[in-house]
Scaffold this motif. Sequence first.
Motif, PDB file in Angstrom:
ATOM      1  N   ALA A 155      44.175  32.135  13.335  1.00 43.85           N
ATOM      2  CA  ALA A 155      43.801  33.702  13.723  1.00 43.85           C
ATOM      3  C   ALA A 155      42.743  34.006  14.704  1.00 43.85           C
ATOM      4  O   ALA A 155      42.647  34.531  15.699  1.00 43.85           O
ATOM      5  N   PHE A 156      41.620  33.242  14.347  1.00 42.64           N
ATOM      6  CA  PHE A 156      40.366  33.306  15.260  1.00 42.64           C
ATOM      7  C   PHE A 156      40.663  32.569  16.772  1.00 42.64           C
ATOM      8  O   PHE A 156      40.354  33.475  17.796  1.00 42.64           O
ATOM      9  N   GLN A 157      41.386  31.677  17.092  1.00 43.37           N
ATOM     10  CA  GLN A 157      41.642  31.075  18.207  1.00 43.37           C
ATOM     11  C   GLN A 157      42.470  31.974  18.979  1.00 43.37           C
ATOM     12  O   GLN A 157      42.546  32.212  20.358  1.00 43.37           O
ATOM     13  N   VAL A 158      43.581  32.582  18.385  1.00 40.23           N
ATOM     14  CA  VAL A 158      44.621  33.422  18.932  1.00 40.23           C
ATOM     15  C   VAL A 158      43.709  34.682  19.428  1.00 40.23           C
ATOM     16  O   VAL A 158      44.276  35.077  20.566  1.00 40.23           O
ATOM     17  N   PHE A 159      43.043  35.352  18.496  1.00 40.41           N
ATOM     18  CA  PHE A 159      42.228  36.524  18.822  1.00 40.41           C
ATOM     19  C   PHE A 159      41.387  35.895  20.083  1.00 40.41           C
ATOM     20  O   PHE A 159      41.171  37.017  21.294  1.00 40.41           O
ATOM     21  N   MET A 160      40.588  34.878  20.406  1.00 41.53           N
ATOM     22  CA  MET A 160      39.754  34.559  21.291  1.00 41.53           C
ATOM     23  C   MET A 160      40.667  34.485  22.541  1.00 41.53           C
ATOM     24  O   MET A 160      40.234  34.383  24.006  1.00 41.53           O
ATOM     25  N   THR A 161      41.856  33.863  22.430  1.00 41.37           N
ATOM     26  CA  THR A 161      42.697  33.919  23.847  1.00 41.37           C
ATOM     27  C   THR A 161      43.001  35.216  24.283  1.00 41.37           C
ATOM     28  O   THR A 161      43.042  35.593  25.444  1.00 41.37           O
ATOM     29  N   ALA A 162      42.867  36.331  23.482  1.00 39.98           N
ATOM     30  CA  ALA A 162      43.210  37.697  23.881  1.00 39.98           C
ATOM     31  C   ALA A 162      42.134  38.043  24.371  1.00 39.98           C
ATOM     32  O   ALA A 162      42.201  38.902  25.358  1.00 39.98           O
ATOM     33  N   LEU A 208      41.422  39.606  28.435  1.00 37.02           N
ATOM     34  CA  LEU A 208      40.901  40.791  28.656  1.00 37.02           C
ATOM     35  C   LEU A 208      39.735  40.667  29.677  1.00 37.02           C
ATOM     36  O   LEU A 208      39.721  41.323  30.639  1.00 37.02           O
ATOM     37  N   LEU A 209      39.088  39.530  29.697  1.00 38.80           N
ATOM     38  CA  LEU A 209      38.103  39.197  30.685  1.00 38.80           C
ATOM     39  C   LEU A 209      38.478  39.065  32.002  1.00 38.80           C
ATOM     40  O   LEU A 209      38.163  39.555  33.075  1.00 38.80           O
ATOM     41  N   PHE A 210      39.893  38.317  32.116  1.00 41.53           N
ATOM     42  CA  PHE A 210      40.505  38.008  33.501  1.00 41.53           C
ATOM     43  C   PHE A 210      40.966  39.532  34.071  1.00 41.53           C
ATOM     44  O   PHE A 210      40.681  39.741  35.179  1.00 41.53           O
ATOM     45  N   ILE A 211      41.411  40.366  33.113  1.00 44.39           N
ATOM     46  CA  ILE A 211      41.842  41.647  33.635  1.00 44.39           C
ATOM     47  C   ILE A 211      40.650  42.222  34.048  1.00 44.39           C
ATOM     48  O   ILE A 211      40.806  43.043  35.150  1.00 44.39           O
ATOM     49  N   MET A 212      39.420  42.451  33.536  1.00 45.45           N
ATOM     50  CA  MET A 212      38.392  42.898  34.038  1.00 45.45           C
ATOM     51  C   MET A 212      37.889  42.539  35.258  1.00 45.45           C
ATOM     52  O   MET A 212      37.428  43.304  36.096  1.00 45.45           O
ATOM     53  N   LEU A 213      37.933  41.193  35.363  1.00 49.58           N
ATOM     54  CA  LEU A 213      37.522  40.526  36.592  1.00 49.58           C
ATOM     55  C   LEU A 213      38.305  40.966  37.912  1.00 49.58           C
ATOM     56  O   LEU A 213      37.852  41.306  38.826  1.00 49.58           O
ATOM     57  N   ILE A 214      39.669  40.890  37.458  1.00 51.81           N
ATOM     58  CA  ILE A 214      40.515  41.401  38.581  1.00 51.81           C
ATOM     59  C   ILE A 214      40.505  42.677  38.914  1.00 51.81           C
ATOM     60  O   ILE A 214      40.454  43.023  40.030  1.00 51.81           O
ATOM     61  N   LEU A 215      40.607  43.687  37.922  1.00 47.85           N
ATOM     62  CA  LEU A 215      40.560  45.061  38.244  1.00 47.85           C
ATOM     63  C   LEU A 215      39.547  45.480  38.985  1.00 47.85           C
ATOM     64  O   LEU A 215      39.413  46.289  39.961  1.00 47.85           O
ATOM     65  N   THR A 216      38.116  44.816  38.547  1.00 49.21           N
ATOM     66  CA  THR A 216      37.031  45.343  38.995  1.00 49.21           C
ATOM     67  C   THR A 216      36.813  45.026  40.485  1.00 49.21           C
ATOM     68  O   THR A 216      36.501  45.771  41.267  1.00 49.21           O
ATOM     69  N   SER A 217      37.273  43.738  40.670  1.00 45.73           N
ATOM     70  CA  SER A 217      36.869  43.183  42.210  1.00 45.73           C
ATOM     71  C   SER A 217      38.053  43.997  43.086  1.00 45.73           C
ATOM     72  O   SER A 217      37.694  44.357  44.172  1.00 45.73           O
ATOM     73  N   ALA A 218      39.217  44.055  42.682  1.00 45.89           N
ATOM     74  CA  ALA A 218      40.259  44.598  43.255  1.00 45.89           C
ATOM     75  C   ALA A 218      39.916  46.186  43.665  1.00 45.89           C
ATOM     76  O   ALA A 218      40.299  46.637  44.822  1.00 45.89           O
ATOM     77  N   TRP A 219      39.575  47.121  42.754  1.00 51.29           N
ATOM     78  CA  TRP A 219      39.021  48.296  42.638  1.00 51.29           C
ATOM     79  C   TRP A 219      37.981  48.156  43.810  1.00 51.29           C
ATOM     80  O   TRP A 219      37.928  49.239  44.655  1.00 51.29           O
ATOM     81  N   GLY A 220      37.038  47.573  43.830  1.00 53.09           N
ATOM     82  CA  GLY A 220      35.957  47.198  44.722  1.00 53.09           C
ATOM     83  C   GLY A 220      36.412  46.995  46.165  1.00 53.09           C
ATOM     84  O   GLY A 220      35.848  47.851  47.154  1.00 53.09           O
ATOM     85  N   ILE A 221      37.448  46.348  46.479  1.00 52.83           N
ATOM     86  CA  ILE A 221      37.675  45.951  47.718  1.00 52.83           C
ATOM     87  C   ILE A 221      38.485  47.201  48.212  1.00 52.83           C
ATOM     88  O   ILE A 221      38.283  47.645  49.441  1.00 52.83           O
ATOM     89  N   HIS A 222      39.192  48.146  47.538  1.00 51.63           N
ATOM     90  CA  HIS A 222      39.712  49.391  48.019  1.00 51.63           C
ATOM     91  C   HIS A 222      38.861  50.380  48.328  1.00 51.63           C
ATOM     92  O   HIS A 222      39.054  51.118  48.857  1.00 51.63           O
ATOM     93  N   ALA A 223      37.987  50.705  47.020  1.00 44.51           N
ATOM     94  CA  ALA A 223      37.444  51.943  46.801  1.00 44.51           C
ATOM     95  C   ALA A 223      36.015  51.865  47.386  1.00 44.51           C
ATOM     96  O   ALA A 223      35.249  52.960  47.859  1.00 44.51           O
ATOM     97  N   ASP A 224      35.367  50.522  47.267  1.00 47.41           N
ATOM     98  CA  ASP A 224      33.882  50.589  47.607  1.00 47.41           C
ATOM     99  C   ASP A 224      33.531  49.303  48.042  1.00 47.41           C
ATOM    100  O   ASP A 224      33.071  48.572  47.295  1.00 47.41           O
ATOM    101  N   PRO A 225      34.215  48.787  49.149  1.00 44.26           N
ATOM    102  CA  PRO A 225      33.820  47.346  49.632  1.00 44.26           C
ATOM    103  C   PRO A 225      32.147  47.173  49.998  1.00 44.26           C
ATOM    104  O   PRO A 225      31.418  48.293  50.378  1.00 44.26           O
ATOM    105  N   ILE A 226      31.838  46.230  49.751  1.00 46.99           N
ATOM    106  CA  ILE A 226      30.197  46.103  49.900  1.00 46.99           C
ATOM    107  C   ILE A 226      30.038  46.048  51.264  1.00 46.99           C
ATOM    108  O   ILE A 226      28.800  46.636  51.399  1.00 46.99           O
TER     109      ILE A 226
END
Length: 425
Positions: free
Chosen positions: A261-268, A272-290
């Motif tokens: 159960a612990f390992q399956v939870f850590m996979t989830a 979640l980390l991948f989604i955050m990294l992808i969404l924050t970078s993708a949003w930055g490219i569109h809405a607020d490029p460096i």
Amino acid sequence: RGKHPDFHVKMNQALNYQENTPLVKKFEYKGFNLLVAWSFTINYIIGAGILAIPYAFWEAGIILSISLLTFYSLLMILTLLWVSQICAESAAVFRAAKGSHNTIQHQSQIEAEDANGARTVLEFLDSGTPCNEEMDFLTPAEVEDREQPDRLFTLNELLYIWTPGVRAGSTTIKPFKIAYEIAIMVMMFLSTFSYVTVWSNAMTEKFPIFKWDHQHGCPNAPSDKDSYFHDTCWWIYRFWAVIFSSVVTTLTMLDFTEMMAFQVFMTAMRFLLFIMLILTSAWGIHADPIQGHSQLADTWKPAPMFKPGGFSSLVSTSFFAQLVVFGVPDILHPVRNKRSATKLWPLAIGATTGIYVIVGTIAAIYWGNYIQNPINLAYANWVGRNSSAACNKNAPIYFVEYFVTLFPAFDVVSIFPLLATSLAN
């Protein structure tokens, strides 16, 4: 029977009763399904290495990075399938050896699954006795019928069995076998040892409990203030190290099935980390490029497409990020249907490769030459746009900042028991 003519009737009734309500429970073979095994494999593969992927993409260029990572992933799938096949063949020979007459006297040692297991297989192979077993793992039904699962051999046992020229009792072993064993064990030991540093650094930075500076006394603090620890005492770092050791030591004592159960939870949590990294970078490219910020526009550089100068950095990062071959026996051991390994490895490596490509590409495009290694350092003071912007933080922004920054700390908690078990075996 003469005194009791209905003896056979009563005996049949008794036998029928025992069949319906057995006094001894039938052997029940339990284990992981393919999804749980996939989660364990993902946790084995994806560690802190994913945080270095975006920087490697920047160093070598996006096209070169995707090409090399894909090529290496295909080689890894092929290697994992080969190692799985060798595990299956070793298990089949071991089953045949247990049933042969020339090794029956070693039954107690075989069942104990000690070092004699590999020796027994070698003796059987050298005897020339035909192997009447199918050269594959047993099916779950066959395991329940035999009431004993397949024996899984560790990598060094597999090398001992299948290295050309090695024989039972031989004192001469191929030099590359010894070199490989030393290399794999040193690498695994240094990896487990370094996890305490990853955890303690992250926790000390984000949770510097008992903030005592040098003026209030801290005999174990360094003489000069380390900017990484700010005004925290060195012993706080050690405090978190003790917490880490206590947690992972307890987890390492558990069987893989007990930490399912612990390992399956850590996979989830990883996804979640991948989604955050992808969404924050993708949003930055569109809405607020460096490059749109006046103070950064003159120095910002886009990610290159092809940069051979970063090839060496990309090779080492890609290798480390997909390394799982030493965990094959331990991952397969609790799997109920081990023949499903032909599906497990392509699914796992395919998933990690896709994640690495997406995260590396989007992060490299957004951050450009402002990318950091590891990438989570860019989120240490994240404010929803880029680390140098100024705005009022809200709860979601704080959540992203702390989750991405602290992920390596909790990631090593889940990977340490897996790697430590493989190292111990």
